[in-house]
Design an enzyme around this catalytic site. Structure first.
Site, mmCIF file in Angstrom:
data_model
loop_
_atom_site.group_PDB
_atom_site.id
_atom_site.type_symbol
_atom_site.label_atom_id
_atom_site.label_comp_id
_atom_site.label_asym_id
_atom_site.label_seq_id
_atom_site.Cartn_x
_atom_site.Cartn_y
_atom_site.Cartn_z
ATOM 1 N N ASN A 32 75.518 69.325 -14.075
ATOM 2 C CA ASN A 32 76.450 68.297 -13.598
ATOM 3 C C ASN A 32 77.880 68.780 -13.886
ATOM 4 O O ASN A 32 78.685 68.092 -14.508
ATOM 5 C CB ASN A 32 76.163 66.948 -14.275
ATOM 6 C CG ASN A 32 76.882 65.810 -13.571
ATOM 7 O OD1 ASN A 32 77.406 64.914 -14.197
ATOM 8 N ND2 ASN A 32 76.943 65.853 -12.252
ATOM 9 N N GLU A 35 85.259 70.257 -13.917
ATOM 10 C CA GLU A 35 86.355 71.182 -14.197
ATOM 11 C C GLU A 35 86.315 71.695 -15.653
ATOM 12 O O GLU A 35 86.663 72.843 -15.919
ATOM 13 C CB GLU A 35 87.668 70.445 -13.902
ATOM 14 C CG GLU A 35 88.890 71.299 -13.730
ATOM 15 C CD GLU A 35 88.717 72.506 -12.820
ATOM 16 O OE1 GLU A 35 89.263 73.562 -13.189
ATOM 17 O OE2 GLU A 35 88.043 72.407 -11.768
ATOM 18 N N HIS A 37 83.688 72.348 -17.532
ATOM 19 C CA HIS A 37 82.739 73.468 -17.638
ATOM 20 C C HIS A 37 83.318 74.731 -16.983
ATOM 21 O O HIS A 37 83.145 75.835 -17.482
ATOM 22 C CB HIS A 37 81.425 73.140 -16.916
ATOM 23 C CG HIS A 37 80.670 71.989 -17.498
ATOM 24 N ND1 HIS A 37 80.581 70.766 -16.872
ATOM 25 C CD2 HIS A 37 79.966 71.875 -18.643
ATOM 26 C CE1 HIS A 37 79.836 69.963 -17.597
ATOM 27 N NE2 HIS A 37 79.458 70.598 -18.681
ATOM 28 N N GLN A 61 67.678 66.668 -27.521
ATOM 29 C CA GLN A 61 68.917 66.120 -28.088
ATOM 30 C C GLN A 61 69.196 64.690 -27.623
ATOM 31 O O GLN A 61 70.258 64.144 -27.913
ATOM 32 C CB GLN A 61 70.105 67.050 -27.806
ATOM 33 C CG GLN A 61 70.541 67.126 -26.362
ATOM 34 C CD GLN A 61 71.580 68.224 -26.140
ATOM 35 O OE1 GLN A 61 71.250 69.405 -26.156
ATOM 36 N NE2 GLN A 61 72.833 67.845 -25.949
ATOM 37 N N LYS A 151 86.073 69.363 -26.579
ATOM 38 C CA LYS A 151 85.861 67.916 -26.433
ATOM 39 C C LYS A 151 84.734 67.476 -27.365
ATOM 40 O O LYS A 151 84.821 66.436 -27.999
ATOM 41 C CB LYS A 151 85.529 67.567 -24.988
ATOM 42 C CG LYS A 151 85.372 66.094 -24.849
ATOM 43 C CD LYS A 151 84.834 65.691 -23.525
ATOM 44 C CE LYS A 151 84.098 64.414 -23.680
ATOM 45 N NZ LYS A 151 82.655 64.595 -23.735
ATOM 46 N N ASP A 152 83.686 68.288 -27.435
ATOM 47 C CA ASP A 152 82.585 68.014 -28.365
ATOM 48 C C ASP A 152 82.927 68.716 -29.678
ATOM 49 O O ASP A 152 82.302 69.718 -30.049
ATOM 50 C CB ASP A 152 81.270 68.527 -27.782
ATOM 51 C CG ASP A 152 80.914 67.782 -26.511
ATOM 52 O OD1 ASP A 152 80.730 66.569 -26.568
ATOM 53 O OD2 ASP A 152 80.861 68.429 -25.444
ATOM 54 N N LYS A 186 87.510 65.022 -19.389
ATOM 55 C CA LYS A 186 86.453 65.203 -18.381
ATOM 56 C C LYS A 186 85.097 65.211 -19.075
ATOM 57 O O LYS A 186 84.934 65.867 -20.106
ATOM 58 C CB LYS A 186 86.619 66.536 -17.664
ATOM 59 C CG LYS A 186 87.968 66.713 -17.005
ATOM 60 C CD LYS A 186 87.858 66.722 -15.518
ATOM 61 C CE LYS A 186 89.193 67.099 -14.908
ATOM 62 N NZ LYS A 186 89.384 66.547 -13.580
HETATM 63 O O1 PAF Z 1 77.368 70.428 -24.770
HETATM 64 C C1 PAF Z 1 76.318 70.455 -24.084
HETATM 65 O O2 PAF Z 1 76.341 70.369 -22.856
HETATM 66 C C2 PAF Z 1 74.972 70.585 -24.799
HETATM 67 O O3 PAF Z 1 74.974 69.908 -26.015
HETATM 68 C C3 PAF Z 1 74.545 72.047 -24.991
HETATM 69 C C4 PAF Z 1 75.486 72.800 -25.907
HETATM 70 C C5 PAF Z 1 74.454 72.744 -23.642
HETATM 71 C C6 PAF Z 1 73.148 72.094 -25.636
HETATM 72 O O4 PAF Z 1 72.200 71.475 -24.840
#
Ligand code: PAF
Length: 295
Positions: A32, A35, A37, A61, A151-152, A186
Site C-alpha cells: 500500500n 510517497e 515509502h 505484528q 515516522k515509526d 503520510k
Molecule cells: O513498518 C512496516 O511497514 C512494518 O512494520 C515492517 C518493518 C515492514 C515489518 O513488517
C-alpha cells in the site's frame, strides 16, 4: 524489475549481484505504498547499487482486534510505483513462505524495554512480530543497508538495538517523515479516515510542534506540557493513547545526558490509530539538569 515470491530464487538472484561486487539496500514494507515509502526507496538507491523492496503484510505484528484483514493489499499499483522509482528487485512472499510451520511454532525475537513501552504496551506482541519478521527478512536478503522511516520512531529504535544486540552486519538508515502539506504524516492508515477525521488529523502534528517550540523556548515542566498536549488532542476529537517527551536514544525520561529529545504521540481518531513524532536537539548551554528535574 525482477519479482520473486520464493526466497530461494530471490537468494540466488542476489548472489549474482553480490558476485559482481554490487551492494544491496533493503526496504521492508507491508505494501500500500505511498510517497513515504518511495522516499525510502530513493534513499536506498542513493546508497547502494541494488535496491530490494519486500511487500509482506505480516500477520504476526497484528493483534487479534487489529486491522489485518482490512489492511489494503494493492500489489499491482505498488509494483508500478516501485518500477518507476528504479527498484531492481521486489520480494513478495506469501504467509506460508515466511511461516512454513505456522506462526505459533515460530521462534520470536524480543527486544526488551524499548519494545515493551509506548506502542509496545498498547499493542502487546506488536514489536515481537516486527522484530521477528524483520530478522527473517534480513537473513533472507542479507543486505548491506536497510532503510526505515522515522515516522515509526520506536520501531526504528528497536530495530537499531536488535541489529546491535545480535551483531547483524547491516547499516540501519532512518529517513525523515514525509508529510502532507498540512503536516499530517503520510501513512497507509490515513486512507481509513473519514472526510471530517482527515480535517482534524493534522492537529496531532501541530500539537507535537507546539510542544517542541515550548521546550525550545526553555519551558521545562514536561509533565505539564504532556498533559496540556493530551487535553488539546482530546478537545480536537482524538482519543490519545500516549503523548510523551523522552530521550530520543533510550525512549526513557530526559536526563542531563540527553542530547536529543523525541516527542512521541499515538492517538485514535475513530477507529484509526495515528502515530507521529518530532525531535529537538538540546542546546548545550541550557541547564538540562533542571529540565530533567521538571519531568
Ligand atoms: O513498518 C512496516 O511497514 C512494518 O512494520 C515492517 C518493518 C515492514 C515489518 O513488517
Amino acid at each position: 524489475m525482477r519479482t520473486y515470491s520464493d526466497s530461494a530464487q530471490l537468494q540466488s538472484a542476489l548472489r549474482g549481484f553480490r558476485h559482481n561486487g554490487q551492494t544491496v539496500a533493503f526496504v521492508p514494507t507491508m505494501g500500500n505504498l505511498h510517497e513515504g515509502h518511495l522516499a525510502l526507496v530513493r534513499k536506498a538507491r542513493q546508497i547502494c547499487d541494488v535496491v530490494v523492496v519486500s511487500i509482506f503484510v505480516n500477520p504476526l505484528q497484528f493483534g487479534p482486534n487489529e486491522d489485518l484483514d482490512a489492511y489494503p493489499r494493492t500489489l499491482a499499483a505498488d509494483k508500478e510505483k516501485l518500477f518507476s522509482e528504479g527498484t531492481q528487485v521486489l520480494y513478495s512472499p506469501d504467509v506460508y513462505d515466511i511461516y512454513p510451520e505456522g506462526m505459533h511454532a515460530q521462534t520470536i525475537v524480543h527486544v526488551p524495554e524499548l519494545g515493551d513501552t509506548l506502542c509496545g504496551s498498547s499493542r502487546p506482541g506488536h514489536f515481537d512480530g516486527v522484530t521477528t519478521v524483520v530478522s527473517k527478512l534480513f537473513n533472507i536478503v542479507q543486505p548491506d543497508v536497510a532503510v526505515f522511516g522515522e515516522k515509526d520512531f520506536q520501531q526504528l529504535s528497536i530495530i537499531r538495538k536488535m541489529v546491535r544486540d545480535l551483531c547483524l552486519p547491516i547499516d540501519i538508515i532512518g529517513v525523515s517523515t514525509c508529510r502532507d502539506e498540512d503536516g499530517l504524516a503520510k501513512s497507509s492508515r490515513n486512507g481509513y479516515l473519514t472526510f471530517e477525521q482527515r480535517r482534524i488529523a493534522p492537529v496531532l502534528n501541530q500539537t507535537l510542534n507546539c510542544c517542541r517550540e515550548a521546550i525550545a523556548c526553555g519551558f521545562d515542566n514536561f509533565l505539564q506540557l504532556e498533559s496540556h498536549a493530551r487535553m488539546k488532542l482530546l478537545q480536537a476529537g482524538f482519543e490519545p493513547d500516549y503523548f510523551t517527551i523522552c530521550d530520543a536514544r533510550t525512549l526513557r525520561p530526559v536526563t542531563e545526558d540527553t542530547e536529543e529529545v523525541a516527542i512521541l504521540a499515538a492517538a485514535r481518531l475513530g477507529a484509526t490509530r495515528l502515530i507521529d513524532n518530532v525531535k529537538l536537539s538540546l542546546n548545550p548551554v541550557t541547564d538540562w539538569g533542571m529540565l530533567a528535574g521538571g519531568h
